[in-house]
Write a protein that holds these residues in place. Structure first.
Motif, PDB file in Angstrom:
ATOM      1  N   THR A  36       0.959  -1.128   0.294  1.00  0.00           N
ATOM      2  CA  THR A  36       0.175  -0.048   0.060  1.00  0.00           C
ATOM      3  C   THR A  36       0.944   0.967   0.154  1.00  0.00           C
ATOM      4  N   ILE A  37       1.820   1.343  -0.978  1.00  0.00           N
ATOM      5  CA  ILE A  37       2.520   2.185  -0.926  1.00  0.00           C
ATOM      6  C   ILE A  37       2.180   3.684  -1.391  1.00  0.00           C
ATOM      7  N   GLN A  38       3.081   4.585  -0.977  1.00  0.00           N
ATOM      8  CA  GLN A  38       2.230   6.481  -0.909  1.00  0.00           C
ATOM      9  C   GLN A  38       3.510   6.870  -1.606  1.00  0.00           C
ATOM     10  N   GLN A  39       3.249   7.896  -2.231  1.00  0.00           N
ATOM     11  CA  GLN A  39       4.662   9.051  -2.697  1.00  0.00           C
ATOM     12  C   GLN A  39       5.374   8.704  -1.609  1.00  0.00           C
ATOM     13  N   CYS A  40       5.241   9.640  -0.201  1.00  0.00           N
ATOM     14  CA  CYS A  40       6.308   9.744   0.534  1.00  0.00           C
ATOM     15  C   CYS A  40       6.784   8.525   1.284  1.00  0.00           C
ATOM     16  N   ASP A  41       6.323   7.340   0.890  1.00  0.00           N
ATOM     17  CA  ASP A  41       7.292   6.114   0.967  1.00  0.00           C
ATOM     18  C   ASP A  41       8.610   5.755   0.053  1.00  0.00           C
ATOM     19  N   ILE A  42       7.494   6.094  -1.021  1.00  0.00           N
ATOM     20  CA  ILE A  42       9.499   6.385  -2.202  1.00  0.00           C
ATOM     21  C   ILE A  42      10.433   7.396  -1.694  1.00  0.00           C
ATOM     22  N   THR A  43       9.698   8.099  -1.301  1.00  0.00           N
ATOM     23  CA  THR A  43      11.132   9.511  -0.500  1.00  0.00           C
ATOM     24  C   THR A  43      11.667   8.697  -0.256  1.00  0.00           C
ATOM     25  N   MET A  44      11.168   8.573   0.917  1.00  0.00           N
ATOM     26  CA  MET A  44      12.088   7.762   2.294  1.00  0.00           C
ATOM     27  C   MET A  44      12.585   7.072   1.474  1.00  0.00           C
ATOM     28  N   ARG A  45      12.443   6.452   0.682  1.00  0.00           N
ATOM     29  CA  ARG A  45      13.516   4.849   0.690  1.00  0.00           C
ATOM     30  C   ARG A  45      14.261   5.878  -0.493  1.00  0.00           C
ATOM     31  N   GLU A  46      14.223   6.234  -0.981  1.00  0.00           N
ATOM     32  CA  GLU A  46      15.939   7.351  -2.151  1.00  0.00           C
ATOM     33  C   GLU A  46      16.089   8.210  -0.892  1.00  0.00           C
ATOM     34  N   HIS A  47      15.968   8.148  -0.193  1.00  0.00           N
ATOM     35  CA  HIS A  47      16.658   9.000   1.198  1.00  0.00           C
ATOM     36  C   HIS A  47      17.260   8.468   1.447  1.00  0.00           C
ATOM     37  N   GLU A  48      16.729   7.062   2.576  1.00  0.00           N
ATOM     38  CA  GLU A  48      17.134   6.060   2.984  1.00  0.00           C
ATOM     39  C   GLU A  48      18.743   5.664   1.671  1.00  0.00           C
ATOM     40  N   PHE A  49      18.779   5.901   0.850  1.00  0.00           N
ATOM     41  CA  PHE A  49      19.813   5.021  -0.297  1.00  0.00           C
ATOM     42  C   PHE A  49      20.642   5.901  -0.546  1.00  0.00           C
ATOM     43  N   TYR A  50      20.435   7.401  -1.018  1.00  0.00           N
ATOM     44  CA  TYR A  50      21.101   8.643  -1.112  1.00  0.00           C
ATOM     45  C   TYR A  50      21.840   8.820   0.680  1.00  0.00           C
ATOM     46  N   GLU A  51      21.682   8.016   1.967  1.00  0.00           N
ATOM     47  CA  GLU A  51      22.068   8.486   2.812  1.00  0.00           C
ATOM     48  C   GLU A  51      23.172   7.279   2.983  1.00  0.00           C
ATOM     49  N   LEU A  52      22.953   6.063   2.993  1.00  0.00           N
ATOM     50  CA  LEU A  52      24.119   5.362   2.701  1.00  0.00           C
ATOM     51  C   LEU A  52      24.662   5.085   1.245  1.00  0.00           C
ATOM     52  N   MET A  53      24.414   5.781  -0.134  1.00  0.00           N
ATOM     53  CA  MET A  53      25.650   5.656  -0.395  1.00  0.00           C
ATOM     54  C   MET A  53      26.807   6.960   0.164  1.00  0.00           C
ATOM     55  N   MET A  54      25.990   8.269   0.591  1.00  0.00           N
ATOM     56  CA  MET A  54      27.443   8.703   1.228  1.00  0.00           C
ATOM     57  C   MET A  54      28.036   8.233   2.157  1.00  0.00           C
ATOM     58  N   LYS A  55      27.183   7.852   3.546  1.00  0.00           N
ATOM     59  CA  LYS A  55      28.453   7.216   3.727  1.00  0.00           C
ATOM     60  C   LYS A  55      29.239   6.446   3.816  1.00  0.00           C
ATOM     61  N   GLN A  56      28.864   5.438   2.790  1.00  0.00           N
ATOM     62  CA  GLN A  56      29.924   4.460   1.918  1.00  0.00           C
ATOM     63  C   GLN A  56      31.183   5.557   1.210  1.00  0.00           C
ATOM     64  N   LEU A  57      30.688   6.545   0.706  1.00  0.00           N
ATOM     65  CA  LEU A  57      31.991   7.876   0.446  1.00  0.00           C
ATOM     66  C   LEU A  57      32.663   8.517   1.094  1.00  0.00           C
ATOM     67  N   HIS A  58      31.419   8.633   2.315  1.00  0.00           N
ATOM     68  CA  HIS A  58      32.977   9.440   3.464  1.00  0.00           C
ATOM     69  C   HIS A  58      32.153   8.530   4.570  1.00  0.00           C
ATOM     70  N   PRO A  59      33.211   7.365   4.932  1.00  0.00           N
ATOM     71  CA  PRO A  59      33.039   6.704   5.797  1.00  0.00           C
ATOM     72  C   PRO A  59      33.543   7.063   6.977  1.00  0.00           C
TER      73      PRO A  59
END
Length: 60
Positions: A36-59
């Motif tokens: 039962t996905i809402q637009q805010c759920d997609i935004t949250m997943r995108e945010h979490e993905f980018y946060e993970l990428m930043m942590k990998q680039l800048h540990p």
């Protein structure tokens, strides 16, 4: 329908990193699991993905 029981702690440790419980993220994950996905759920997943990428680039 069979109901699921979840226990949510206020904090969780994953690979020595502290995560604080966030009810909005928990609800978002629940909607994603139920399909039962809402637009805010997609935004949250995108945010979490980018946060993970930043942590990998800048540990540090």
């Amino acid at each position: 329908m069979k109901s699921k029981k979840y226990t949510i702690e206020k904090y969780a440790y994953i690979e020595d990193e502290l995560f604080e419980y966030d009810p909005y993220i928990a609800l978002s994950w629940q909607r994603l699991a139920e399909g039962t996905i809402q637009q805010c759920d997609i935004t949250m997943r995108e945010h979490e993905f980018y946060e993970l990428m930043m942590k990998q680039l800048h540990p540090d």
